[in-house]
Design an enzyme around this catalytic site. Structure first.
Site, PDB file in Angstrom:
ATOM      1  CE1 TYR A   1       7.021  -5.773 -10.113  1.00  0.00           C
ATOM      2  CE2 TYR A   1       6.248  -3.616 -10.818  1.00  0.00           C
ATOM      3  CZ  TYR A   1       6.891  -4.425  -9.885  1.00  0.00           C
ATOM      4  OH  TYR A   1       7.390  -3.868  -8.733  1.00  0.00           O
TER       5      TYR A   1
ATOM      6  CB  SER B   1      14.327  -2.269  -5.414  1.00  0.00           C
ATOM      7  OG  SER B   1      13.168  -2.665  -4.726  1.00  0.00           O
TER       8      SER B   1
ATOM      9  CD1 TRP C   1       9.195  -1.716  -2.513  1.00  0.00           C
ATOM     10  CD2 TRP C   1       7.739  -3.328  -1.972  1.00  0.00           C
ATOM     11  NE1 TRP C   1       9.899  -2.804  -2.059  1.00  0.00           N
ATOM     12  CE2 TRP C   1       9.042  -3.802  -1.732  1.00  0.00           C
ATOM     13  CE3 TRP C   1       6.656  -4.170  -1.710  1.00  0.00           C
ATOM     14  CZ2 TRP C   1       9.309  -5.084  -1.234  1.00  0.00           C
ATOM     15  CZ3 TRP C   1       6.899  -5.448  -1.218  1.00  0.00           C
ATOM     16  CH2 TRP C   1       8.209  -5.898  -0.984  1.00  0.00           C
TER      17      TRP C   1
ATOM     18  N   PRO D   1       2.337  -0.099   0.499  1.00  0.00           N
ATOM     19  CG  PRO D   1       1.242   1.769  -0.389  1.00  0.00           C
ATOM     20  CD  PRO D   1       2.128   0.611  -0.780  1.00  0.00           C
TER      21      PRO D   1
ATOM     22  CB  ALA E   1       0.633  -4.911   4.416  1.00  0.00           C
TER      23      ALA E   1
ATOM     24  CD  GLN F   1      -8.785  -1.798  -5.066  1.00  0.00           C
ATOM     25  OE1 GLN F   1      -7.745  -1.770  -5.732  1.00  0.00           O
ATOM     26  NE2 GLN F   1      -9.286  -2.927  -4.591  1.00  0.00           N
TER      27      GLN F   1
ATOM     28  CD  GLU G   1     -11.085   3.310   0.238  1.00  0.00           C
ATOM     29  OE1 GLU G   1     -11.756   2.525  -0.466  1.00  0.00           O
ATOM     30  OE2 GLU G   1     -10.654   3.011   1.363  1.00  0.00           O
ATOM     31  CG  ASN G   2      -6.130   3.628  -2.236  1.00  0.00           C
ATOM     32  OD1 ASN G   2      -6.899   3.400  -1.304  1.00  0.00           O
ATOM     33  ND2 ASN G   2      -5.612   2.664  -2.974  1.00  0.00           N
TER      34      ASN G   2
HETATM   35  P1  NDP Z   1      -0.493  -2.146  -1.651  1.00  0.00           P
HETATM   36  O1  NDP Z   1       0.114  -2.749  -0.464  1.00  0.00           O
HETATM   37  O2  NDP Z   1      -1.121  -0.812  -1.498  1.00  0.00           O
HETATM   38  O3  NDP Z   1      -1.547  -3.190  -2.247  1.00  0.00           O
HETATM   39  C1  NDP Z   1      -2.334  -2.834  -3.351  1.00  0.00           C
HETATM   40  C2  NDP Z   1      -3.499  -3.802  -3.474  1.00  0.00           C
HETATM   41  O4  NDP Z   1      -4.349  -3.695  -2.325  1.00  0.00           O
HETATM   42  C3  NDP Z   1      -4.363  -3.479  -4.671  1.00  0.00           C
HETATM   43  O5  NDP Z   1      -3.886  -4.055  -5.864  1.00  0.00           O
HETATM   44  C4  NDP Z   1      -5.709  -4.034  -4.221  1.00  0.00           C
HETATM   45  O6  NDP Z   1      -5.663  -5.449  -4.379  1.00  0.00           O
HETATM   46  C5  NDP Z   1      -5.722  -3.695  -2.749  1.00  0.00           C
HETATM   47  N1  NDP Z   1      -6.245  -2.339  -2.471  1.00  0.00           N
HETATM   48  C6  NDP Z   1      -5.690  -1.145  -2.800  1.00  0.00           C
HETATM   49  N2  NDP Z   1      -6.436  -0.114  -2.354  1.00  0.00           N
HETATM   50  C7  NDP Z   1      -7.496  -0.665  -1.734  1.00  0.00           C
HETATM   51  C8  NDP Z   1      -8.618  -0.123  -1.085  1.00  0.00           C
HETATM   52  N3  NDP Z   1      -8.781   1.193  -0.972  1.00  0.00           N
HETATM   53  N4  NDP Z   1      -9.528  -0.966  -0.550  1.00  0.00           N
HETATM   54  C9  NDP Z   1      -9.362  -2.321  -0.657  1.00  0.00           C
HETATM   55  N5  NDP Z   1      -8.320  -2.894  -1.275  1.00  0.00           N
HETATM   56  C10 NDP Z   1      -7.390  -2.079  -1.813  1.00  0.00           C
HETATM   57  O7  NDP Z   1       0.589  -1.955  -2.816  1.00  0.00           O
HETATM   58  P2  NDP Z   1       1.291  -3.033  -3.787  1.00  0.00           P
HETATM   59  O8  NDP Z   1       1.707  -4.230  -3.029  1.00  0.00           O
HETATM   60  O9  NDP Z   1       0.451  -3.211  -4.985  1.00  0.00           O
HETATM   61  O10 NDP Z   1       2.592  -2.205  -4.174  1.00  0.00           O
HETATM   62  C11 NDP Z   1       2.440  -0.961  -4.851  1.00  0.00           C
HETATM   63  C12 NDP Z   1       3.442  -0.857  -5.953  1.00  0.00           C
HETATM   64  O11 NDP Z   1       4.757  -0.913  -5.409  1.00  0.00           O
HETATM   65  C13 NDP Z   1       3.433  -2.003  -6.980  1.00  0.00           C
HETATM   66  O12 NDP Z   1       2.441  -1.861  -7.946  1.00  0.00           O
HETATM   67  C14 NDP Z   1       4.816  -1.889  -7.563  1.00  0.00           C
HETATM   68  O13 NDP Z   1       4.850  -0.841  -8.517  1.00  0.00           O
HETATM   69  C15 NDP Z   1       5.653  -1.498  -6.342  1.00  0.00           C
HETATM   70  N6  NDP Z   1       6.276  -2.703  -5.738  1.00  0.00           N
HETATM   71  C16 NDP Z   1       7.637  -2.774  -5.756  1.00  0.00           C
HETATM   72  C17 NDP Z   1       8.291  -3.877  -5.252  1.00  0.00           C
HETATM   73  C18 NDP Z   1       9.772  -3.954  -5.303  1.00  0.00           C
HETATM   74  O14 NDP Z   1      10.327  -5.019  -5.034  1.00  0.00           O
HETATM   75  N7  NDP Z   1      10.466  -2.888  -5.632  1.00  0.00           N
HETATM   76  C19 NDP Z   1       7.547  -5.015  -4.667  1.00  0.00           C
HETATM   77  C20 NDP Z   1       6.119  -4.807  -4.639  1.00  0.00           C
HETATM   78  C21 NDP Z   1       5.532  -3.689  -5.149  1.00  0.00           C
HETATM   79  P3  NDP Z   1      -6.963  -6.371  -4.586  1.00  0.00           P
HETATM   80  O15 NDP Z   1      -8.112  -5.503  -4.990  1.00  0.00           O
HETATM   81  O16 NDP Z   1      -6.562  -7.330  -5.639  1.00  0.00           O
HETATM   82  O17 NDP Z   1      -7.154  -7.053  -3.274  1.00  0.00           O
END
Ligand code: NDP
Length: 325
Positions: free
Chosen positions: A54, A152, A207, A209, A211, A290, A293-294
């Protein structure tokens, strides 16, 4: 906050957790990262997810700095990292004995920690024998540098193979998997992995959740400024994740959430938590609002009655029925 066992393991993780991908050390600076982590911690989050890949290691530096500055007790935290993409050098990637040991030592230095609680092989490595990887992971567990190790995005077949090798040679077996799981990505989690829950007692840290934010509904009217899909280098999201069909389904899900008195993001996170094979939902956030909210998704879980789940299913139309799908 509620805490779930990581499968059959003794350790407990907060049902909602926070990860560093895209955001820390990249999209946002340390100040915002600290605000997000603090908001999560104050809501009861104990698990923070990271990886050597990362932001090329900067995400671990940021997380380590924040934890140190805030003076959190290490015992109160569950910290993970993932090894696979450590750099550009010939031996800086993959799951060789050399890279696993060197990669984890580098991660611990960046995190300013003596150990991680959870250590994941970030992807399968077809060019390294699984036995070599299992032996290297076992060494790290025996050295006290990682308490649990897992995978993973491995296939169930490779996970079962790794488990068999570990048992055959009296090495520490893997005990958890970090897969993608959300309303649009279900087949592997709900079907292929059944044996690893049932036979191996695996826990999961799931991960994306939302999308990548799509399941907050934010992409209904184009790409908002400052969102993940607007970031340079993330154009691939539009092809793979933020497809017009999914955006339309997110639009159709929004009134179901509104009827429950919550946001689509909260309903989507709660939907993941309804699955008992989920140990923790790793959320991501680019701003503290966020996180606030989450975290309230926890209040929505009980509102997802069978009737509401059926309504959601009707919109999604993607319930996995068979391993052959
Ligand atoms: P999400 O699918 O939940 O996406 C998160 C992104 O969505 C945020 O960074 C933000 O992006 C947006 N968001 C989150 N909450 C809200 C909200 N309430 N309203 C509007 N926009 C929102 O999760 P990630 O894809 O970030 O994955 C979560 C974690 O999982 C990662 O941080 C990592 O630790 C892990 N992961 C692991 C992987 C693996 O291969 N093992 C691959 C991917 C992730 P923005 O504001 O920029 O639009």
């Amino acid at each position: 906050m509620n805490y779930r066992h990581l499968g059959k393991a003794g350790i407990k993780l907060s049902e909602l957790s926070l990860g560093a991908w895209v955001t820390y050390g990249g999209q946002v600076g340390e100040e915002i990262a600290e605000k997000c982590m603090l908001a999560a911690y104050e809501a009861g989050v104990n698990f923070f997810d990271n990886a050597e890949a990362y932001a090329s290691g900067r995400a671990e530096v940021v997380m380590g700095n924040v934890i140190k500055r805030l003076g959190w007790r290490r015992e109160d935290l569950v910290i993970s990292t993932k090894v696979f993409w450590g750099g550009k050098g010939t031996n800086d990637r993959g799951l060789s004995h050399k890279h696993i040991i060197e990669g984890v030592n580098n991660s611990l230095r960046r995190l300013q920690m003596d150990y991680v609680d959870l250590l994941f092989c970030h992807r399968p490595d077809p060019n390294t024998p699984i036995e070599e990887t299992v032996r290297a992971m076992d060494i790290l567990v025996r050295q006290g540098k990682a308490f649990y190790w897992g995978t993973s995005e491995w296939s169930a077949a490779d996970i079962l193979r790794a488990d068999g090798i570990a048992r055959q040679y009296n090495l520490t077996p893997p005990s958890m998997e970090q897969p993608q799981y959300n309303m649009f990505h279900r087949q592997v989690f709900e079907m292929e992995y059944q044996p690893i829950y049932k036979e191996l007692g695996y826990g999961t840290t799931i991960w994306s959740p939302l999308a990548s934010g799509l399941l907050s509904g934010k992409y209904a009217n184009g790409i908002p400024e400052g969102s993940r899909a607007a970031l340079p280098g993330y154009e691939w999201l539009l092809e793979e994740t933020l497809t017009p069909e999914r955006i339309e389904k997110a639009r159709q899900l929004t009134p179901i959430a509104a009827d429950l008195g919550c946001t689509l993001a909260q309903m989507s996170l709660a939907w993941c938590l309804k699955n008992p094979n989920v140990s923790t939902v790793i959320t991501g956030a680019s701003r503290p609002e966020q996180v606030h909210e989450n975290m309230k998704a926890l209040d929505v879980v009980d509102k997802l009655t069978p009737a509401i789940m059926a309504k959601i299913e009707e919109v999604l139309g993607n319930k996995p029925e068979s391993l052959l799908d």
